[in-house]
Design a protein around this motif. Structure first.
Motif, PDB file in Angstrom:
ATOM      1  N   SER A 162       0.442   7.097  11.023  1.00  0.00           N
ATOM      2  CA  SER A 162      -0.817   6.516  11.509  1.00  0.00           C
ATOM      3  C   SER A 162      -1.555   5.726  10.437  1.00  0.00           C
ATOM      4  O   SER A 162      -2.164   4.695  10.725  1.00  0.00           O
ATOM      5  CB  SER A 162      -1.724   7.616  12.071  1.00  0.00           C
ATOM      6  N   SER A 163      -1.517   6.172   9.192  1.00  0.00           N
ATOM      7  CA  SER A 163      -2.209   5.454   8.123  1.00  0.00           C
ATOM      8  C   SER A 163      -1.586   4.086   7.896  1.00  0.00           C
ATOM      9  O   SER A 163      -2.286   3.058   7.881  1.00  0.00           O
ATOM     10  CB  SER A 163      -2.161   6.271   6.827  1.00  0.00           C
TER      11      SER A 163
ATOM     12  N   ALA B 122      -5.387  -1.209   1.540  1.00  0.00           N
ATOM     13  CA  ALA B 122      -4.442  -2.222   1.068  1.00  0.00           C
ATOM     14  C   ALA B 122      -4.236  -3.329   2.076  1.00  0.00           C
ATOM     15  O   ALA B 122      -4.356  -4.516   1.756  1.00  0.00           O
ATOM     16  CB  ALA B 122      -3.108  -1.554   0.737  1.00  0.00           C
ATOM     17  N   ASN B 123      -3.938  -2.962   3.319  1.00  0.00           N
ATOM     18  CA  ASN B 123      -3.508  -3.950   4.308  1.00  0.00           C
ATOM     19  C   ASN B 123      -4.641  -4.553   5.131  1.00  0.00           C
ATOM     20  O   ASN B 123      -4.489  -5.651   5.664  1.00  0.00           O
ATOM     21  CB  ASN B 123      -2.497  -3.296   5.258  1.00  0.00           C
TER      22      ASN B 123
ATOM     23  N   GLU C 212      -6.199   9.702   2.464  1.00  0.00           N
ATOM     24  CA  GLU C 212      -4.839   9.273   2.782  1.00  0.00           C
ATOM     25  C   GLU C 212      -4.834   8.310   3.959  1.00  0.00           C
ATOM     26  O   GLU C 212      -4.120   7.305   3.949  1.00  0.00           O
ATOM     27  CB  GLU C 212      -3.969  10.493   3.087  1.00  0.00           C
ATOM     28  N   PHE C 213      -5.625   8.614   4.984  1.00  0.00           N
ATOM     29  CA  PHE C 213      -5.670   7.723   6.141  1.00  0.00           C
ATOM     30  C   PHE C 213      -6.224   6.361   5.764  1.00  0.00           C
ATOM     31  O   PHE C 213      -5.675   5.315   6.138  1.00  0.00           O
ATOM     32  CB  PHE C 213      -6.510   8.331   7.269  1.00  0.00           C
TER      33      PHE C 213
ATOM     34  N   GLY D 229       0.818  -1.202   0.000  1.00  0.00           N
ATOM     35  CA  GLY D 229       0.000   0.000   0.000  1.00  0.00           C
ATOM     36  C   GLY D 229       0.851   1.251   0.000  1.00  0.00           C
ATOM     37  O   GLY D 229       2.079   1.207  -0.055  1.00  0.00           O
ATOM     38  N   ARG D 230       0.205   2.386   0.073  1.00  0.00           N
ATOM     39  CA  ARG D 230       0.914   3.663   0.089  1.00  0.00           C
ATOM     40  C   ARG D 230       1.547   3.915   1.453  1.00  0.00           C
ATOM     41  O   ARG D 230       0.910   3.736   2.487  1.00  0.00           O
ATOM     42  CB  ARG D 230      -0.059   4.803  -0.228  1.00  0.00           C
ATOM     43  N   PHE D 231       2.814   4.297   1.434  1.00  0.00           N
ATOM     44  CA  PHE D 231       3.476   4.663   2.684  1.00  0.00           C
ATOM     45  C   PHE D 231       3.413   6.184   2.809  1.00  0.00           C
ATOM     46  O   PHE D 231       4.092   6.912   2.087  1.00  0.00           O
ATOM     47  CB  PHE D 231       4.927   4.191   2.707  1.00  0.00           C
TER      48      PHE D 231
END
Length: 271
Positions: free
Chosen positions: A185-186, A141-142, A134-135, A120-122
């Motif tokens: 946090s995301s 993804a995870n 964004e959060f 996923g996006r970091f």
């Protein structure tokens, strides 16, 4: 002249015979790898392709096309399917195709192992500046992705307890699954969800013969994206090939010694 006139038809017939002779189903129960790119996913695919057919899932076909070709040139069996693991329709379509590859529809297919390697996006950003989108991307993804993938692949793994090695479901995770760092946090929320899911699935499906493992990758992986990241020690990065070897070790463990969580980090990493 007659031969030249018939040439397009002859070539078409050759083309049809060539590709119609390639079986849709894999020659043996395959390994499914979700999240294939030029790093860990590719290394895992290469390692498992020495023994099994491999099916590679990624949103962008560019992430698996060259790898499929590489494995096939070496005599292996590989196929790529464009899949967004966070989208229920995309996952459903992918696994309808996978059912045929894995030995037939109607829940009869078998899968030797499945690896969920989606990061996923970091996003590293102050919490008060995070947008909702964004959060939620970390969870998409995870959390949702891991759920949809597991829900689809576990029936195929349950069909495979009679294979040489126990059917295996491995989640590629991170230290963020253990502690949430500032500004992350995301990412941490998604990885916490993945770890909780992996633990629950291990307790439910382990007694049924399916090995579920959660792999904490703690450190920078040596992949093309991190090529220009320099450290004091030359061997401070984690080898993607070594991660693949660790996953193979997990897959080949007998039912008497399942490892349900493993930490992988370079010797210089602080933890």
């Amino acid at each position: 002249m007659r031969l030249i006139a018939r040439l397009p038809t002859l070539l078409t017939n050759i083309h049809i015979r060539r590709y119609s002779s390639i079986p849709m189903a894999a020659p043996s129960p395959p390994v499914i790898i979700a999240g294939v790119g030029p790093g860990t996913g590719a290394s895992v695919a290469r390692r498992f392709a020495t023994t099994y057919p491999v099916v590679l899932l990624a949103r962008n076909p560019d992430n698996y096309n060259s790898l499929v070709e590489e494995i096939q040139k070496k005599g292996g069996w590989a196929k790529g399917i464009s899949t967004d693991v966070s989208d229920v329709g995309s996952v459903k379509a992918a696994f309808e195709e996978l059912e045929e590859i894995a030995g037939g529809g109607e829940g009869k297919g078998k899968v030797a192992a499945a690896v969920f390697n989606v990061g996923g996006r970091f996003i590293r950003k102050p919490f008060l500046e995070l947008t909702q989108e964004e959060f939620e991307s970390g969870w998409d993804a995870n959390g949702r992705g891991a759920y949809l993938f597991s829900k689809s692949v576990l029936p195929l793994l349950l069909n495979s307890t009679d294979l040489t090695y126990p059917p295996t479901l491995i989640f590629t995770s991170a230290t963020a699954a253990l502690r949430g760092s500032a500004l992350c946090s995301s990412f941490a929320t998604g990885k916490f969800a993945m770890r909780a899911l992996a633990q629950s699935l291990a307790r439910e499906f382990g007694p049924q013969g399916v090995h579920v493992a959660h792999a904490i990758i703690d450190g920078v992986i040596d992949i093309p994206r991190t090529k220009d990241w320099h450290f004091e020690k030359e061997d401070a990065k984690i080898s993607a090939d070594a991660i693949a070897d660790s996953y193979w070790y997990l897959h080949t463990q007998p039912r008497t010694t399942f490892t349900n969580e493993i930490d992988i980090r370079p010797y210089v990493e602080k933890w």
